[in-house]
Design an enzyme around this catalytic site. Structure first.
Site, PDB file in Angstrom:
ATOM      1  N   ASN A   9       1.911   5.545  -4.225  1.00 51.80           N
ATOM      2  CA  ASN A   9       1.516   4.706  -3.089  1.00 51.80           C
ATOM      3  C   ASN A   9       0.132   4.143  -3.401  1.00 51.80           C
ATOM      4  OD1 ASN A   9       0.734   3.602  -0.665  1.00 51.80           O
ATOM      5  ND2 ASN A   9       0.772   5.513   0.495  1.00 51.80           N
ATOM      6  N   TRP A  10       0.112   2.861  -3.744  1.00 54.16           N
ATOM      7  CA  TRP A  10      -1.158   2.246  -4.157  1.00 54.16           C
ATOM      8  C   TRP A  10      -2.044   1.894  -2.961  1.00 54.16           C
ATOM      9  CZ3 TRP A  10       0.359  -1.726  -8.626  1.00 54.16           C
ATOM     10  CH2 TRP A  10       0.976  -1.014  -9.654  1.00 54.16           C
ATOM     11  N   LYS A  11      -1.526   2.078  -1.750  1.00 54.89           N
ATOM     12  CA  LYS A  11      -2.272   1.765  -0.518  1.00 54.89           C
ATOM     13  C   LYS A  11      -2.881   0.359  -0.616  1.00 54.89           C
ATOM     14  CE  LYS A  11      -2.748   6.644   0.369  1.00 54.89           C
ATOM     15  NZ  LYS A  11      -3.462   7.734   1.004  1.00 54.89           N
ATOM     16  N   HIS A  97       3.780   6.185   7.327  1.00 53.25           N
ATOM     17  CA  HIS A  97       2.681   6.918   6.684  1.00 53.25           C
ATOM     18  C   HIS A  97       1.647   7.304   7.745  1.00 53.25           C
ATOM     19  CE1 HIS A  97      -0.782   7.760   4.162  1.00 53.25           C
ATOM     20  NE2 HIS A  97       0.071   7.949   3.177  1.00 53.25           N
ATOM     21  N   GLU A  99      -1.435   7.093   7.812  1.00 59.28           N
ATOM     22  CA  GLU A  99      -2.462   6.069   8.038  1.00 59.28           C
ATOM     23  C   GLU A  99      -1.947   4.991   8.993  1.00 59.28           C
ATOM     24  OE1 GLU A  99      -3.112   5.374   3.878  1.00 59.28           O
ATOM     25  OE2 GLU A  99      -4.033   7.355   3.728  1.00 59.28           O
ATOM     26  N   GLU A 169       3.669  14.970   4.213  1.00 65.08           N
ATOM     27  CA  GLU A 169       2.273  14.723   3.858  1.00 65.08           C
ATOM     28  C   GLU A 169       1.364  15.297   4.946  1.00 65.08           C
ATOM     29  OE1 GLU A 169       1.999  11.192   0.937  1.00 65.08           O
ATOM     30  OE2 GLU A 169       1.757  10.408   2.945  1.00 65.08           O
ATOM     31  N   GLY A 175      -6.095  12.374   0.519  1.00 68.92           N
ATOM     32  CA  GLY A 175      -7.367  11.786   0.082  1.00 68.92           C
ATOM     33  C   GLY A 175      -8.559  12.715   0.229  1.00 68.92           C
ATOM     34  N   SER A 215      -3.155  14.723  -2.086  1.00 68.80           N
ATOM     35  CA  SER A 215      -3.978  15.188  -3.209  1.00 68.80           C
ATOM     36  C   SER A 215      -3.160  15.795  -4.353  1.00 68.80           C
ATOM     37  CB  SER A 215      -5.050  16.173  -2.715  1.00 68.80           C
ATOM     38  OG  SER A 215      -5.917  15.535  -1.801  1.00 68.80           O
ATOM     39  N   GLY A 236      -1.051   9.258  -4.014  1.00 68.30           N
ATOM     40  CA  GLY A 236      -1.989   8.187  -3.674  1.00 68.30           C
ATOM     41  C   GLY A 236      -2.950   7.952  -4.828  1.00 68.30           C
ATOM     42  N   GLY A 237      -4.149   8.475  -4.711  1.00 67.80           N
ATOM     43  CA  GLY A 237      -5.227   8.215  -5.674  1.00 67.80           C
ATOM     44  C   GLY A 237      -4.830   8.347  -7.135  1.00 67.80           C
TER      45      GLY A 237
HETATM   46  P1  13P Z   1      -3.692  11.081  -2.066  1.00 64.27           P
HETATM   47  O1  13P Z   1      -2.788  11.474  -3.222  1.00 64.27           O
HETATM   48  O2  13P Z   1      -4.763  10.117  -2.460  1.00 64.27           O
HETATM   49  O3  13P Z   1      -4.202  12.290  -1.338  1.00 64.27           O
HETATM   50  O4  13P Z   1      -2.768  10.275  -1.022  1.00 64.27           O
HETATM   51  C1  13P Z   1      -1.570  10.818  -0.614  1.00 64.27           C
HETATM   52  C2  13P Z   1      -0.817   9.802   0.156  1.00 64.27           C
HETATM   53  O5  13P Z   1      -1.195   9.437   1.247  1.00 64.27           O
HETATM   54  C3  13P Z   1       0.394   9.239  -0.455  1.00 64.27           C
HETATM   55  O6  13P Z   1       1.120   8.496   0.456  1.00 64.27           O
END
Ligand code: 13P
Length: 253
Positions: A9-11, A97, A99, A169, A175, A215, A236-237
């Site tokens: 997920n590149w957000k 998600h 967010e 999640e 994050g 994470s 994510g990251g």
């Molecule tokens: P991180 O891997 O950066 O914690 O993000 C997880 C995420 O929200 C994937 O959708």
């Protein structure tokens, strides 16, 4: 049996040029990994979907979006329809998600509408569920996750369930560098699978892939992904660099 499914997920990171470069790098570094081993998807921002699709078309890497609007077309300024996602080559879409629940007012009801629309138009939803830190500390993790799963899947018939991936999640792990322990994650994954068994039946529950997200990094992926009910990761990251994403996809090496 379920094959593992790792999605990035590149957000809201990477413009078109950067996305193209990242997709090229991921395609090249993972060219020997087939879907029977591990299925891999990348979910760039809307603006990069078509460019990334051109790069990965014909490879083993699948494309996903990060949101969807549950109508075919219409006067919905600023929104993106399932058909538009399909025309960009999306096989998957991340829905609900945390967010989006936190900043954009998404609810179990809106998540449910989007999951239904995605399935109707042939896009596989990755439906996100998970508790906040406050909810975990209050001991209501399972209640929250149950409401997310039941609400999100309302009205989805058993024969369509195979198209759904659930991503667990925990919000406190996203994050933050704080990962759920493999045991904490496995407990919730097993709870979700049992819930699916009650809502549908055991055979249907065994088919659904449940990803863990929060994470996930090269150094914790192996322990998480070797748990029996953890079928993949939503990253994510660590999905924003080809080498760390590769290391997660090759978690067993
Ligand atoms: P991180 O891997 O950066 O914690 O993000 C997880 C995420 O929200 C994937 O959708």
């Amino acid at each position: 049996m379920r094959n593992k499914f790792i999605a990035g997920n590149w957000k809201m990171y990477r413009d078109v040029e950067e996305s193209t470069q990242l997709a090229e790098a991921i395609k090249n570094i993972l060219k020997d990994v087939g879907p029977s081993e591990v299925e891999v998807a990348v979910c760039p921002p809307f603006t990069s979907l078509c460019a990334v699709n051109s790069v990965i078309k014909g490879s083993n890497i699948k494309l996903g979006a990060q949101n969807i609007y549950p109508k075919q077309e219409g006067a919905f300024t600023g929104e993106i329809s399932p058909l538009m996602l399909r025309s960009c080559g999306c096989a998957y879409v991340i829905i609900g998600h945390s967010e989006r629940r936190q900043y954009f007012g998404e609810t179990n009801e809106s998540v449910n509408e989007k999951v239904k629309a995605a399935i109707e138009y042939g896009i596989n939803p990755i439906m996100c569920v998970g508790e906040t830190l406050e909810e975990r500390e209050k001991g209501v993790t399972n209640d929250v996750v149950k409401a997310h799963v039941e609400g999100g899947l309302k009205g989805i018939p058993k024969e369509k369930l195979q198209h759904v991936t659930i991503a667990y999640e925990p919000v406190w792990a996203i994050g933050t560098g704080k990962t759920a322990t493999p045991e904490q994650a496995q407990d919730v994954h097993a709870f979700i699978r049992k819930l699916l068994g009650a809502l549908y039946d055991d055979a249907a529950a065994q088919i659904v892939r449940i990803q863990y997200g929060g994470s996930v990094k090269p150094d914790n992926a192996k322990e998480l992904l070797n748990k029996p009910d953890i079928d993949g990761a939503l990253v994510g990251g660590a999905s924003l660099k080809a080498d760390s994403f590769e290391a997660i996809v090759r978690f067993n090496k």
